[in-house]
Design a protein around this motif. Structure first.
Motif, PDB file in Angstrom:
ATOM      1  N   ALA A  24       0.803  -1.228   0.000  1.00 25.05           N
ATOM      2  CA  ALA A  24       0.000   0.000   0.000  1.00 25.05           C
ATOM      3  C   ALA A  24       0.828   1.266   0.000  1.00 25.05           C
ATOM      4  O   ALA A  24       0.259   2.364   0.031  1.00 25.05           O
ATOM      5  N   GLY A  25       2.137   1.155  -0.009  1.00 21.20           N
ATOM      6  CA  GLY A  25       2.989   2.334  -0.094  1.00 21.20           C
ATOM      7  C   GLY A  25       3.118   3.125   1.189  1.00 21.20           C
ATOM      8  O   GLY A  25       3.416   4.319   1.144  1.00 21.20           O
ATOM      9  N   TRP A  26       2.916   2.480   2.353  1.00 24.07           N
ATOM     10  CA  TRP A  26       3.099   3.193   3.613  1.00 24.07           C
ATOM     11  C   TRP A  26       4.574   3.574   3.780  1.00 24.07           C
ATOM     12  O   TRP A  26       5.473   2.832   3.374  1.00 24.07           O
ATOM     13  N   SER A  27       4.795   4.692   4.408  1.00 20.15           N
ATOM     14  CA  SER A  27       6.165   5.073   4.762  1.00 20.15           C
ATOM     15  C   SER A  27       6.616   4.280   5.983  1.00 20.15           C
ATOM     16  O   SER A  27       5.804   3.644   6.675  1.00 20.15           O
ATOM     17  N   GLY A  28       7.919   4.347   6.248  1.00 18.88           N
ATOM     18  CA  GLY A  28       8.433   3.659   7.425  1.00 18.88           C
ATOM     19  C   GLY A  28       7.822   4.195   8.699  1.00 18.88           C
ATOM     20  O   GLY A  28       7.467   3.430   9.610  1.00 18.88           O
ATOM     21  N   ALA A  29       7.683   5.522   8.795  1.00 21.48           N
ATOM     22  CA  ALA A  29       7.120   6.124  10.003  1.00 21.48           C
ATOM     23  C   ALA A  29       5.660   5.723  10.200  1.00 21.48           C
ATOM     24  O   ALA A  29       5.232   5.433  11.321  1.00 21.48           O
ATOM     25  N   THR A  30       4.890   5.686   9.125  1.00 24.39           N
ATOM     26  CA  THR A  30       3.491   5.267   9.217  1.00 24.39           C
ATOM     27  C   THR A  30       3.390   3.836   9.736  1.00 24.39           C
ATOM     28  O   THR A  30       2.581   3.518  10.622  1.00 24.39           O
ATOM     29  N   THR A  31       4.241   2.957   9.200  1.00 18.72           N
ATOM     30  CA  THR A  31       4.235   1.559   9.623  1.00 18.72           C
ATOM     31  C   THR A  31       4.602   1.435  11.088  1.00 18.72           C
ATOM     32  O   THR A  31       3.995   0.661  11.842  1.00 18.72           O
ATOM     33  N   LEU A  32       5.589   2.210  11.549  1.00 19.76           N
ATOM     34  CA  LEU A  32       6.003   2.152  12.943  1.00 19.76           C
ATOM     35  C   LEU A  32       4.908   2.639  13.886  1.00 19.76           C
ATOM     36  O   LEU A  32       4.740   2.093  14.974  1.00 19.76           O
ATOM     37  N   VAL A  33       4.179   3.663  13.476  1.00 19.03           N
ATOM     38  CA  VAL A  33       3.095   4.163  14.320  1.00 19.03           C
ATOM     39  C   VAL A  33       2.015   3.090  14.481  1.00 19.03           C
ATOM     40  O   VAL A  33       1.470   2.895  15.576  1.00 19.03           O
TER      41      VAL A  33
END
Length: 266
Positions: A24-33
C-alpha cells in the motif's frame, strides 16, 4: 480451536502493517506508528483478560503474585494486573518517545519518504488492528472463566515479551537506518523480522520434565556454580520449584470483610 483462532488472529494482525509497507505504499514512520498502536492496544486487551479472570476465577496469583525463578522475588503486595500495566505501559510510552526521535532523525537525514506519516493510513491500519485484536479477545472471553492462572500469566508474559523484543528490534533497526542512511530494503527486512517475532509467541512451548541427554552432557562439562550437583538434577529441582510456584499462584482467593483486605482460602 481456540489456539487455531489465536494463530489466525496473529497472522491477520501481522498482515495489516506488512501489507501497508509492501503493497500500500506506507512510509516507514506510518508503519512504525501502526506497530506502536498494536502494542498499546494488545497490552490493554491483555489487561482486560486479567481483569475478567480475576473477577470470575480469583486466584492467589492475582493478589499476591509470585514470579518465576527467572525473576525470583518475594510475593508482591500489588495486584498482578497493576504490575503488568505499570511495566508494559511504561515501556510503550518510552517507545513512543523513541519513535518520535527516530522520525525526527529520518527527516533530518534527508529521508523524508520514510519519515512522512500518513495519518489516514495510520487510522485505517489502527482500526483494522483494533478490530482483529477485539475478535481475538472475544474468543478468549468465552472460555476465560475456565482458564488457570498460569494461562493468564503466560498470556501476560507473551504480551510483555512482544513489547520488549519487537519494539527494541524496530527501534534499534530504525536508528541504524537513520544513522547509516540505508535503503528502504533494510526497513523491509525489519518488517519481516518483526512479523516472525510476533508469530513465534503463539507457538507451543516445550517444557520437558528432564533435559535432553546431549544438553546434560554439555552442561556437566561446564564449571558448575552448584558444586557436586549434576545439571539434570538441577533441572529436575528447578522444574519442581516452578510447579510448586504455579500451584501457590493457583490457590483460590476470597475477600474478607475487614481492613486486612483479601486473603487466600484455607
Amino acid at each position: 480451536m481456540t489456539r487455531i483462532a489465536h494463530v489466525l488472529a496473529v497472522l491477520a494482525v501481522i498482515a495489516v502493517p506488512a501489507f501497508g509497507w509492501f503493497a500500500a505504499g506506507w512510509s516507514g514512520a506510518t508503519t512504525l506508528v501502526v506497530y506502536w498502536f498494536e502494542t498499546l492496544a494488545g497490552s490493554l486487551f491483555i489487561a482486560g483478560r486479567i481483569f475478567f479472570h480475576r473477577r470470575w476465577s480469583p486466584r492467589r496469583g492475582h493478589f499476591r503474585y509470585e514470579a518465576s525463578n527467572a525473576n525470583k522475588r518475594s510475593p508482591s503486595s500489588s495486584s498482578f494486573m497493576s504490575g503488568f500495566l505499570m511495566v508494559s505501559l511504561t515501556f510503550t510510552a518510552a517507545h513512543g518517545v523513541f519513535l518520535a526521535v527516530i522520525v525526527f532523525l529520518l527527516g533530518r537525514n534527508g529521508q523524508a519518504e520514510l519519515a512522512e506519516i500518513s495519518w489516514r493510513s495510520v487510522q485505517n491500519g489502527a482500526l483494522a488492528v483494533l478490530g482483529l485484536l477485539l475478535v481475538d479477545f472475544l474468543v478468549d472471553l468465552a472460555t476465560l472463566r475456565h482458564w488457570s492462572f498460569w494461562q493468564i500469566e503466560q498470556t501476560a508474559q507473551r504480551g510483555f515479551s512482544r513489547v520488549i523484543v519487537v519494539h527494541l528490534t524496530l527501534i534499534f533497526g530504525m536508528f541504524g537506518v537513520a544513522i547509516t542512511g540505508a535503503t528502504e530494503a533494510l526497513f523491509g527486512f525489519f518488517v519481516v523480522l518483526k512479523s516472525l517475532a510476533s508469530l513465534s509467541f503463539v507457538l507451543l512451548q516445550w517444557e520437558p520434565a528432564r533435559p535432553p541427554q546431549w544438553l546434560s552432557r554439555l552442561m556437566n562439562k561446564v564449571p558448575n556454580v552448584h558444586p557436586g550437583e549434576r545439571f539434570e538434577d538441577f533441572w529436575v529441582k528447578d522444574r519442581a520449584d516452578e510447579q510448586a510456584r504455579r500451584e501457590r499462584n493457583e490457590q483460590p482467593w476470597v475477600a474478607r470483610r475487614s481492613t486486612a483486605g483479601p486473603a487466600p482460602r484455607g
